[in-house]
Design an enzyme around this catalytic site. Structure first.
Site, mmCIF file in Angstrom:
data_model
loop_
_atom_site.group_PDB
_atom_site.id
_atom_site.type_symbol
_atom_site.label_atom_id
_atom_site.label_comp_id
_atom_site.label_asym_id
_atom_site.label_seq_id
_atom_site.Cartn_x
_atom_site.Cartn_y
_atom_site.Cartn_z
ATOM 1 N N LYS A 258 -39.328 -7.080 -22.051
ATOM 2 C CA LYS A 258 -38.300 -7.933 -22.649
ATOM 3 C C LYS A 258 -38.552 -8.045 -24.143
ATOM 4 C CE LYS A 258 -35.685 -9.498 -19.237
ATOM 5 N NZ LYS A 258 -34.232 -9.253 -19.226
ATOM 6 N N GLU B 238 -32.027 -1.326 -23.399
ATOM 7 C CA GLU B 238 -30.975 -2.019 -22.665
ATOM 8 C C GLU B 238 -30.291 -3.055 -23.552
ATOM 9 O OE1 GLU B 238 -32.489 -2.588 -18.703
ATOM 10 O OE2 GLU B 238 -31.357 -4.450 -18.531
ATOM 11 N N LYS C 234 -26.143 -4.567 -11.105
ATOM 12 C CA LYS C 234 -26.683 -5.667 -10.285
ATOM 13 C C LYS C 234 -25.716 -5.857 -9.125
ATOM 14 C CE LYS C 234 -28.945 -8.386 -13.928
ATOM 15 N NZ LYS C 234 -28.907 -7.578 -15.154
HETATM 16 MG MG MG Z 1 -30.966 -6.509 -18.798
#
Ligand code: MG
Length: 339
Positions: A142, A197, A249
Site C-alpha cells: 500500500k 494500482e 472484486k
Molecule cells: Mg486497490
C-alpha cells in the site's frame, strides 16, 4: 415458490486498522443473509459494500431487505435488490445454493498463488521477512498513505528485502496527481514492479484521460480498481480499450458471470481481489476467481488473519490456495456466531 429470508448485521474490528490513501479503517461493517426453501435447502450470502466505493451503503441494503420482507419469491428478490449490486450478488449466490438448477461456477484450476498484503510506510520492512519465510513470492504494498517522497525512497529497500523473482504490486488507492504518478512510474520502469494500482482517483476530473495517458507513456502496467465500481464502469473501460489490468472484486458485482464472460472475450488481464469480507463472501469471490479461464494472476486475497474474532476469517495465510481449501469454508458457523 416462496423463500424464507433472514439477515444479521455485523461490525467486526480488524486485528490491525488498515491505513490507505482513504484514511484509517478499523471496523468492517456488513451483513450476512440466509435464504431457505420450504424443503429446508439453505443458501447464504454476504453484503459488504466498501465505504466510498460507489454509492451503495449498508443502510440502503438493509432498508431494501426490510422492504423485500421475510417471505420473498425469486422475482421479488430481484426487484427489491435492483440498483444495489452487492445485495443483488449476495441474493443471487444464496438462491443458487438453494437450487440445483443454476450451479456455482466450476473451477478451471486447482491451485492459485496468493499475493500478500503489505502495510503502508516503513512498517512494511518489518513484515516482509515473515511473509517470505511462509513462502510468499507475490506481494502488494500500500502506497499513497504517507509522504510520496518518503515512500518513493523506501521502494528500493522493499525490493531489496524480497527474494529474486518476486512480484511486487503497488496500490496507491488514487492518492496521486499526475506529477506524482509520473515520478513513481518513471522509478518503476526499471524495476520489477508487476503493476501500479489506481495511481489517480476516479474523482479526478481528468481521470480517464490521465489514466489512459499514463498507461501509454510508461512500461509498467497500470491496474484499475476504484475506477471499476460496477458492471457499467467495467464495460465502459473495455469499450475504451483499457490496455492495463482490471482488479475485480466479485463481492461488489451483481452478476459476476456476465462481467467475467465479457472480460474473458476481450482477453482482459484480471486480478481477483478481496473486499475485506468474511469467509462467507470470500468463499463466493474465490469461486469466481478459480473459475476464471484466463491467466491466473496471484489472488489479491492475502489479507488474513484479518479480524479480531478469528471465526470470521477466510482461508489461512498461505502463498497458494487449493480449490478444496476454498470449498471447505462453511458459512453456517459464521451465521450462528452472529446470533
Ligand atoms: Mg486497490
Amino acid at each position: 415458490m416462496t423463500y424464507e429470508l433472514d439477515h444479521r448485521r455485523y461490525a467486526l474490528p480488524f486485528r490491525t486498522p488498515l491505513r490507505t490513501a482513504h484514511g484509517r479503517w478499523s471496523v468492517r461493517e456488513g451483513l450476512l443473509l440466509r435464504l431457505r426453501t420450504e424443503e429446508g435447502a439453505t443458501g447464504y450470502g454476504e453484503v459488504a459494500p466498501i465505504p466510498g466505493f460507489g454509492r451503495e451503503t449498508l443502510e440502503l441494503d438493509e432498508a431494501a431487505l426490510i422492504r423485500i420482507g421475510p417471505r420473498p419469491t425469486a422475482e421479488t428478490l430481484a426487484a427489491g435488490a435492483s440498483g444495489l449490486d452487492c445485495l443483488a450478488g449476495a441474493l443471487a449466490r444464496a438462491l443458487r445454493a438453494c437450487s440445483s438448477a443454476t450451479p456455482d461456477p466450476a473451477p478451471a484450476r486447482d491451485l492459485i498463488p496468493v499475493a500478500s498484503l503489505l502495510p503502508a510506510g516503513r512498517d512494511v520492512l518489518a513484515v516482509i521477512p515473515g511473509r517470505v519465510e511462509l513462502g510468499f513470492r507475490a506481494f502488494k504494498w500500500k502506497v499513497g498513505a504517507g509522504d510520496p517522497a518518503d515512500e518513493l525512497s523506501l521502494l528500493d529497500d522493499v525490493l531489496a528485502a524480497l527474494p529474486s523473482g518476486s512480484k511486487l504490486r503497488l496500490d496507491a488507492n488514487g492518492a496521486w496527481d499526475r506529477r506524482q504518478s509520473e515520478r513513481w512510474l518513471e522509478r518503476c520502469a526499471e524495476r520489477p514492479i508487476e503493476h501500479v494500482e489506481q495511481p489517480v482517483s476516479p474523482e479526478n476530473r481528468a481521470a480517464v484521460d490521465l489514466l489512459l495517458g499514463l498507461a501509454g507513456d510508461y512500461p509498467t502496467p497500470i491496474a484499475l480498481d476504484e475506477s471499476l465500481v460496477g458492471q457499467s464502469e467495467i464495460e465502459t473501460w473495455l469499450d475504451r480499450g483499457w490496455p492495463g489490468v482490471y482488479v475485480i472484486k466479485p463481492g461488489l458485482l451483481a452478476d459476476p458471470r456476465t462481467v467475467l464472460d465479457r472480460l474473458h472475450r476481450a482477453r482482459a488481464r484480471v486480478v481477483f481481489s478481496s473486499c475485506l469480507e468474511t469467509a462467507v463472501g470470500a468463499r463466493d469471490s474465490l469461486g469466481w476467481a478459480f473459475s476464471w479461464p484466463g491467466e491466473a494472476r496471484a489472488l489479491g486475497f492475502g489479507v488474513w488473519p484479518l479480524f479480531q474474532d478469528a471465526r470470521f476469517d477466510g482461508p489461512f495465510l498461505a502463498p497458494f490456495w487449493r480449490w478444496p481449501d476454498v470449498t471447505r469454508l462453511d458459512p453456517e458457523p459464521l451465521w450462528t456466531a452472529l446470533n
